[in-house]
Write an enzyme that holds these catalytic residues in place. Structure first.
Site, PDB file in Angstrom:
ATOM      1  N   PRO A   2       0.825  -1.212   0.000  1.00 30.98           N
ATOM      2  CA  PRO A   2       0.000   0.000   0.000  1.00 30.98           C
ATOM      3  C   PRO A   2       0.861   1.264   0.000  1.00 30.98           C
ATOM      4  O   PRO A   2       1.715   1.441   0.854  1.00 30.98           O
ATOM      5  CB  PRO A   2      -0.806  -0.102   1.292  1.00 30.98           C
ATOM      6  N   GLU A   3       0.652   2.099  -1.000  1.00 31.38           N
ATOM      7  CA  GLU A   3       1.279   3.417  -1.061  1.00 31.38           C
ATOM      8  C   GLU A   3       0.156   4.440  -0.930  1.00 31.38           C
ATOM      9  O   GLU A   3      -0.973   4.076  -0.624  1.00 31.38           O
ATOM     10  CB  GLU A   3       2.030   3.574  -2.395  1.00 31.38           C
ATOM     11  N   LYS A  58       1.711   7.431   4.091  1.00 25.67           N
ATOM     12  CA  LYS A  58       1.124   6.089   4.102  1.00 25.67           C
ATOM     13  C   LYS A  58       0.523   5.742   5.463  1.00 25.67           C
ATOM     14  O   LYS A  58       0.172   4.594   5.710  1.00 25.67           O
ATOM     15  CB  LYS A  58       2.186   5.051   3.722  1.00 25.67           C
ATOM     16  N   ARG A 261      16.284  -2.179  -3.816  1.00 32.60           N
ATOM     17  CA  ARG A 261      14.916  -2.179  -4.361  1.00 32.60           C
ATOM     18  C   ARG A 261      15.026  -2.318  -5.865  1.00 32.60           C
ATOM     19  O   ARG A 261      15.856  -1.631  -6.479  1.00 32.60           O
ATOM     20  CB  ARG A 261      14.218  -0.832  -4.094  1.00 32.60           C
TER      21      ARG A 261
END
Length: 272
Positions: A2-3, A58, A261
């Site tokens: 979730p962003e 967030k 990442r």
DNA sequence: AATCGTTCCTGATAGC
DNA sequence: TGCTATCAGGAACGAT
């Protein structure tokens, strides 16, 4: 993961479902999710009313009566699901709120167990937020954004993901916005041209707003509180498209690791 | 100031 | 088929 767009969708949905409801019971099934003493948490949360629900970056913030706030971070796989109490429970459901005069429950489910919630006094909220995150991407101007990029000498992708600078972007939308603005993820923030910075700012705004509109991206675990999926994963241009053709120029999408990442980009459209 | 490695955890995937 | 090893991923933390 979730962003900002996913969290925004969750918050909007929760407002419809639990605003003004009184919490009648709390079941904690995995204590580590709660960053307070269990007894304190239960004492304060039980019998309070949910008076407001907001998002910052967030973070989800449930404002409770009695001057407390419940701050929630979903991290990678956290979900807030609003379900009838008859809905089957699984081993990933770590916390359950019940409501007065209702058969429905708000459940916190999290496969990875990285997410957390913390109850704090309302007077501590500003300090809590400012010690964790910078201004929200939906609240900053193009000038604010440009000033920070120019004043730092950082790899742009890692600057965008640094929540202490600006908050709300995660790997998916940072990756997509860089593609839209035709900027290489390893570009150094201070040397990006003004025109490109402006382009990136508008790309971020555009990507976030479109993703909010489409209900977020359901790639791995994300579900809305009513268990429906988002649709932004259908319009991704580069994220998780390694080796596939760029939708703009036809080149093969590449992948580099930045801060451990994975970052997807088009080597033709996004030159260093 | 910026970066790097490590940690948390477990499902998915790869390799045998 | 079934086993083991490896890895992803948001952010805090300590070290460089």
């Amino acid at each position: 993961m979730p962003e900002l767009p996913e969290v925004e969708n969750i918050v909007v949905d929760l407002r419809k479902r639990i605003l003004a409801k009184k919490i009648s019971k709390v079941h904690i099934r995995l204590s580590k999710i709660i960053k307070n003493k269990k007894s304190f948490f239960i004492n304060k949360v039980k019998d309070s009313k949910i008076v407001d629900i907001q998002r910052q970056g967030k973070f989800i913030i449930l404002y409770l009566s009695k001057d407390y706030c419940l701050v929630i971070h979903l991290k990678i796989s956290g979900q807030l699901l609003y379900l009838p109490s008859s809905h089957p429970l699984d081993k990933y459901t770590h916390l359950i709120f019940e409501f007065k005069n209702s058969n429905d429950q708000l459940r916190y489910r999290d496969v990875r167990q990285f997410g957390y919630m913390k109850l704090i006094n309302r007077s501590e909220l500003d300090d809590f937020l400012s010690s964790h995150i910078g201004p929200d991407y939906l609240s900053i101007s193009s000038q604010d954004f440009a000033k920070v990029l120019k004043s730092r000498k950082r790899i742009i992708k890692s600057l965008l993901l640094d929540q202490k600078i600006f908050s709300g972007l995660g790997n998916i939308y940072a990756t997509e916005a860089l593609f839209q603005a035709k900027i290489h993820p390893k570009a150094i923030s201070s040397v990006i041209k003004d025109v490109k910075i402006k382009k990136l700012y508008y790309a971020i705004q555009n990507v976030l707003r479109k993703a909010i509109h489409l209900g977020g991206s359901s790639i791995n675990d994300y579900l809305r509180p009513d268990t429906s999926k988002g649709r932004y994963q259908q319009v991704l241009k580069v994220y998780q498209r390694k080796g596939k053709r760029c939708r703009r120029c036809g080149a093969r999408i590449s992948n580099v690791k930045i801060n451990n990442r994975s970052s997807y980009f088009c080597p033709e459209c996004q030159r260093l």
